[in-house]
Design a protein around this motif. Structure first.
Motif, PDB file in Angstrom:
ATOM      1  N   PRO A   1      42.722  19.449  47.131  1.00 53.61           N
ATOM      2  CA  PRO A   1      41.426  19.866  46.664  1.00 53.61           C
ATOM      3  C   PRO A   1      40.431  21.005  47.612  1.00 53.61           C
ATOM      4  CG  PRO A   1      41.946  17.620  46.279  1.00 53.61           C
ATOM      5  CD  PRO A   1      43.235  18.103  46.957  1.00 53.61           C
ATOM      6  N   PHE A   2      40.950  20.515  48.764  1.00 52.73           N
ATOM      7  CA  PHE A   2      40.134  21.363  50.037  1.00 52.73           C
ATOM      8  C   PHE A   2      40.560  22.750  49.723  1.00 52.73           C
ATOM      9  CE2 PHE A   2      40.835  23.462  53.945  1.00 52.73           C
ATOM     10  CZ  PHE A   2      39.742  23.579  54.394  1.00 52.73           C
ATOM     11  N   ARG A   3      41.787  23.056  49.704  1.00 55.43           N
ATOM     12  CA  ARG A   3      42.334  24.479  49.304  1.00 55.43           C
ATOM     13  C   ARG A   3      41.518  25.221  47.920  1.00 55.43           C
ATOM     14  NH1 ARG A   3      45.029  27.074  53.382  1.00 55.43           N
ATOM     15  NH2 ARG A   3      45.908  28.286  51.764  1.00 55.43           N
ATOM     16  N   ARG A   4      41.646  24.148  46.902  1.00 52.14           N
ATOM     17  CA  ARG A   4      40.884  24.515  45.708  1.00 52.14           C
ATOM     18  C   ARG A   4      39.527  25.004  45.950  1.00 52.14           C
ATOM     19  NH1 ARG A   4      44.736  21.151  43.815  1.00 52.14           N
ATOM     20  NH2 ARG A   4      43.267  19.530  43.559  1.00 52.14           N
ATOM     21  N   THR A   5      38.904  24.087  46.518  1.00 55.14           N
ATOM     22  CA  THR A   5      37.458  24.465  47.106  1.00 55.14           C
ATOM     23  C   THR A   5      37.248  25.831  47.846  1.00 55.14           C
ATOM     24  OG1 THR A   5      37.161  21.887  46.883  1.00 55.14           O
ATOM     25  CG2 THR A   5      35.429  23.281  47.995  1.00 55.14           C
ATOM     26  N   MET A   6      38.098  25.759  48.932  1.00 52.63           N
ATOM     27  CA  MET A   6      38.130  27.018  49.558  1.00 52.63           C
ATOM     28  C   MET A   6      38.087  28.489  48.778  1.00 52.63           C
ATOM     29  SD  MET A   6      39.900  26.881  53.375  1.00 52.63           S
ATOM     30  CE  MET A   6      41.054  27.783  52.643  1.00 52.63           C
ATOM     31  N   GLY A   7      39.308  28.287  47.691  1.00 59.23           N
ATOM     32  CA  GLY A   7      39.603  29.584  46.885  1.00 59.23           C
ATOM     33  C   GLY A   7      38.176  29.476  46.018  1.00 59.23           C
ATOM     34  N   MET A   8      37.364  28.600  45.442  1.00 59.60           N
ATOM     35  CA  MET A   8      36.266  28.698  44.642  1.00 59.60           C
ATOM     36  C   MET A   8      35.033  29.242  45.285  1.00 59.60           C
ATOM     37  SD  MET A   8      36.287  25.645  41.968  1.00 59.60           S
ATOM     38  CE  MET A   8      36.909  24.243  43.157  1.00 59.60           C
ATOM     39  N   ALA A   9      34.890  28.836  46.549  1.00 60.09           N
ATOM     40  CA  ALA A   9      33.749  29.434  47.511  1.00 60.09           C
ATOM     41  C   ALA A   9      33.872  30.966  47.835  1.00 60.09           C
ATOM     42  CB  ALA A   9      33.709  28.701  48.654  1.00 60.09           C
TER      43      ALA A   9
ATOM     44  N   LEU B   1      40.478  47.904  48.228  1.00 59.27           N
ATOM     45  CA  LEU B   1      41.532  47.380  48.398  1.00 59.27           C
ATOM     46  C   LEU B   1      41.622  45.963  49.161  1.00 59.27           C
ATOM     47  CD1 LEU B   1      44.107  50.268  48.935  1.00 59.27           C
ATOM     48  CD2 LEU B   1      43.815  48.907  46.775  1.00 59.27           C
ATOM     49  N   SER B   2      40.937  45.785  50.097  1.00 59.18           N
ATOM     50  CA  SER B   2      40.828  44.666  50.922  1.00 59.18           C
ATOM     51  C   SER B   2      39.878  43.486  50.049  1.00 59.18           C
ATOM     52  CB  SER B   2      40.087  44.780  51.959  1.00 59.18           C
ATOM     53  OG  SER B   2      39.736  43.636  52.769  1.00 59.18           O
ATOM     54  N   LYS B   3      38.706  44.032  49.590  1.00 59.51           N
ATOM     55  CA  LYS B   3      38.230  43.177  48.784  1.00 59.51           C
ATOM     56  C   LYS B   3      38.831  42.507  47.604  1.00 59.51           C
ATOM     57  CE  LYS B   3      33.221  43.097  46.674  1.00 59.51           C
ATOM     58  NZ  LYS B   3      32.638  42.317  47.306  1.00 59.51           N
ATOM     59  N   SER B   4      39.578  43.415  46.807  1.00 62.50           N
ATOM     60  CA  SER B   4      40.330  43.037  45.774  1.00 62.50           C
ATOM     61  C   SER B   4      41.592  41.865  46.164  1.00 62.50           C
ATOM     62  CB  SER B   4      40.957  44.265  45.202  1.00 62.50           C
ATOM     63  OG  SER B   4      40.324  45.162  44.635  1.00 62.50           O
ATOM     64  N   SER B   5      42.103  42.210  47.296  1.00 59.47           N
ATOM     65  CA  SER B   5      43.015  41.206  47.752  1.00 59.47           C
ATOM     66  C   SER B   5      42.417  39.734  47.784  1.00 59.47           C
ATOM     67  CB  SER B   5      43.736  41.786  49.058  1.00 59.47           C
ATOM     68  OG  SER B   5      44.105  43.048  48.691  1.00 59.47           O
ATOM     69  N   LEU B   6      41.209  39.858  48.543  1.00 59.67           N
ATOM     70  CA  LEU B   6      40.726  38.946  48.856  1.00 59.67           C
ATOM     71  C   LEU B   6      40.099  37.849  47.385  1.00 59.67           C
ATOM     72  CD1 LEU B   6      39.558  36.636  50.763  1.00 59.67           C
ATOM     73  CD2 LEU B   6      37.546  37.887  50.915  1.00 59.67           C
ATOM     74  N   THR B   7      39.743  38.834  46.614  1.00 60.77           N
ATOM     75  CA  THR B   7      39.355  38.198  45.243  1.00 60.77           C
ATOM     76  C   THR B   7      40.681  37.629  44.585  1.00 60.77           C
ATOM     77  OG1 THR B   7      37.365  39.873  45.079  1.00 60.77           O
ATOM     78  CG2 THR B   7      38.373  38.694  42.975  1.00 60.77           C
ATOM     79  N   LEU B   8      41.982  38.210  44.765  1.00 59.68           N
ATOM     80  CA  LEU B   8      42.966  37.608  44.161  1.00 59.68           C
ATOM     81  C   LEU B   8      43.447  36.388  45.017  1.00 59.68           C
ATOM     82  CD1 LEU B   8      45.442  37.826  42.340  1.00 59.68           C
ATOM     83  CD2 LEU B   8      46.828  39.388  44.077  1.00 59.68           C
ATOM     84  N   TRP B   9      43.392  36.287  46.367  1.00 56.92           N
ATOM     85  CA  TRP B   9      43.818  35.232  46.911  1.00 56.92           C
ATOM     86  C   TRP B   9      42.925  34.053  46.575  1.00 56.92           C
ATOM     87  CZ3 TRP B   9      40.645  32.390  50.374  1.00 56.92           C
ATOM     88  CH2 TRP B   9      41.267  31.430  50.897  1.00 56.92           C
ATOM     89  N   ALA B  10      41.365  34.295  46.502  1.00 58.36           N
ATOM     90  CA  ALA B  10      40.613  33.404  45.919  1.00 58.36           C
ATOM     91  C   ALA B  10      40.873  32.844  44.755  1.00 58.36           C
ATOM     92  CB  ALA B  10      39.075  33.911  46.216  1.00 58.36           C
ATOM     93  N   LEU B  11      41.373  33.573  43.775  1.00 58.41           N
ATOM     94  CA  LEU B  11      41.609  33.245  42.360  1.00 58.41           C
ATOM     95  C   LEU B  11      42.964  32.328  42.400  1.00 58.41           C
ATOM     96  CD1 LEU B  11      40.869  33.540  39.404  1.00 58.41           C
ATOM     97  CD2 LEU B  11      42.271  35.145  39.244  1.00 58.41           C
ATOM     98  N   LEU B  12      43.811  32.661  43.121  1.00 57.39           N
ATOM     99  CA  LEU B  12      45.062  31.767  43.207  1.00 57.39           C
ATOM    100  C   LEU B  12      44.979  30.458  43.797  1.00 57.39           C
ATOM    101  CD1 LEU B  12      47.383  34.696  44.395  1.00 57.39           C
ATOM    102  CD2 LEU B  12      47.421  33.681  41.916  1.00 57.39           C
ATOM    103  N   GLU B  13      44.180  30.471  44.863  1.00 55.03           N
ATOM    104  CA  GLU B  13      43.812  29.114  45.485  1.00 55.03           C
ATOM    105  C   GLU B  13      42.686  28.389  44.561  1.00 55.03           C
ATOM    106  OE1 GLU B  13      44.755  27.786  48.248  1.00 55.03           O
ATOM    107  OE2 GLU B  13      46.327  29.189  49.121  1.00 55.03           O
ATOM    108  N   ALA B  14      41.830  28.799  43.880  1.00 53.65           N
ATOM    109  CA  ALA B  14      40.966  28.125  43.011  1.00 53.65           C
ATOM    110  C   ALA B  14      41.927  27.409  41.821  1.00 53.65           C
ATOM    111  CB  ALA B  14      39.946  28.965  42.397  1.00 53.65           C
ATOM    112  N   VAL B  15      42.787  28.204  41.428  1.00 50.50           N
ATOM    113  CA  VAL B  15      43.741  27.503  40.404  1.00 50.50           C
ATOM    114  C   VAL B  15      44.885  26.839  40.804  1.00 50.50           C
ATOM    115  CG1 VAL B  15      44.978  28.664  38.482  1.00 50.50           C
ATOM    116  CG2 VAL B  15      43.134  29.695  38.858  1.00 50.50           C
TER     117      VAL B  15
END
Length: 87
Positions: A68-76, A49-63
């Motif tokens: 640009p900094f926040r989108r780069t953080m999300g993509m990383a 659940l923790s890993k899934s939540s972080l993946t969702l957060w990263a996807l939302l930030e990337a999109v």
């Protein structure tokens, strides 16, 4: 000047830190709970659940990240969670 634009949103405000949203709070909560779980079954469930939540957060930030900094953080973070790890 160009470097500061990396941290600015469309309105010119610097956007590095923001109030945490639900997926990042869930990641932290599930991650902490998984470290305190007494059985491997619950530790694995909470870790997933923790890993899934972080993946969702990263996807939302990337999109939809505000800068640009926040989108780069999300993509990383998304790359770290999705790509296979070598040991």
């Amino acid at each position: 000047m160009a470097l500061t634009n990396f941290f600015r949103d469309r309105n010119g405000r610097i956007r590095i830190l923001e109030v945490p949203n639900l997926p990042i709070l869930a990641w932290a909560g599930f991650g902490a709970a998984s470290m305190m779980a007494l059985t491997p079954k619950y530790r694995d469930l909470l870790g997933t659940l923790s890993k899934s939540s972080l993946t969702l957060w990263a996807l939302l930030e990337a999109v939809r990240g505000n800068s640009p900094f926040r989108r780069t953080m999300g993509m990383a973070a998304l790359a770290r969670e999705v790509l296979p790890r070598t040991e």
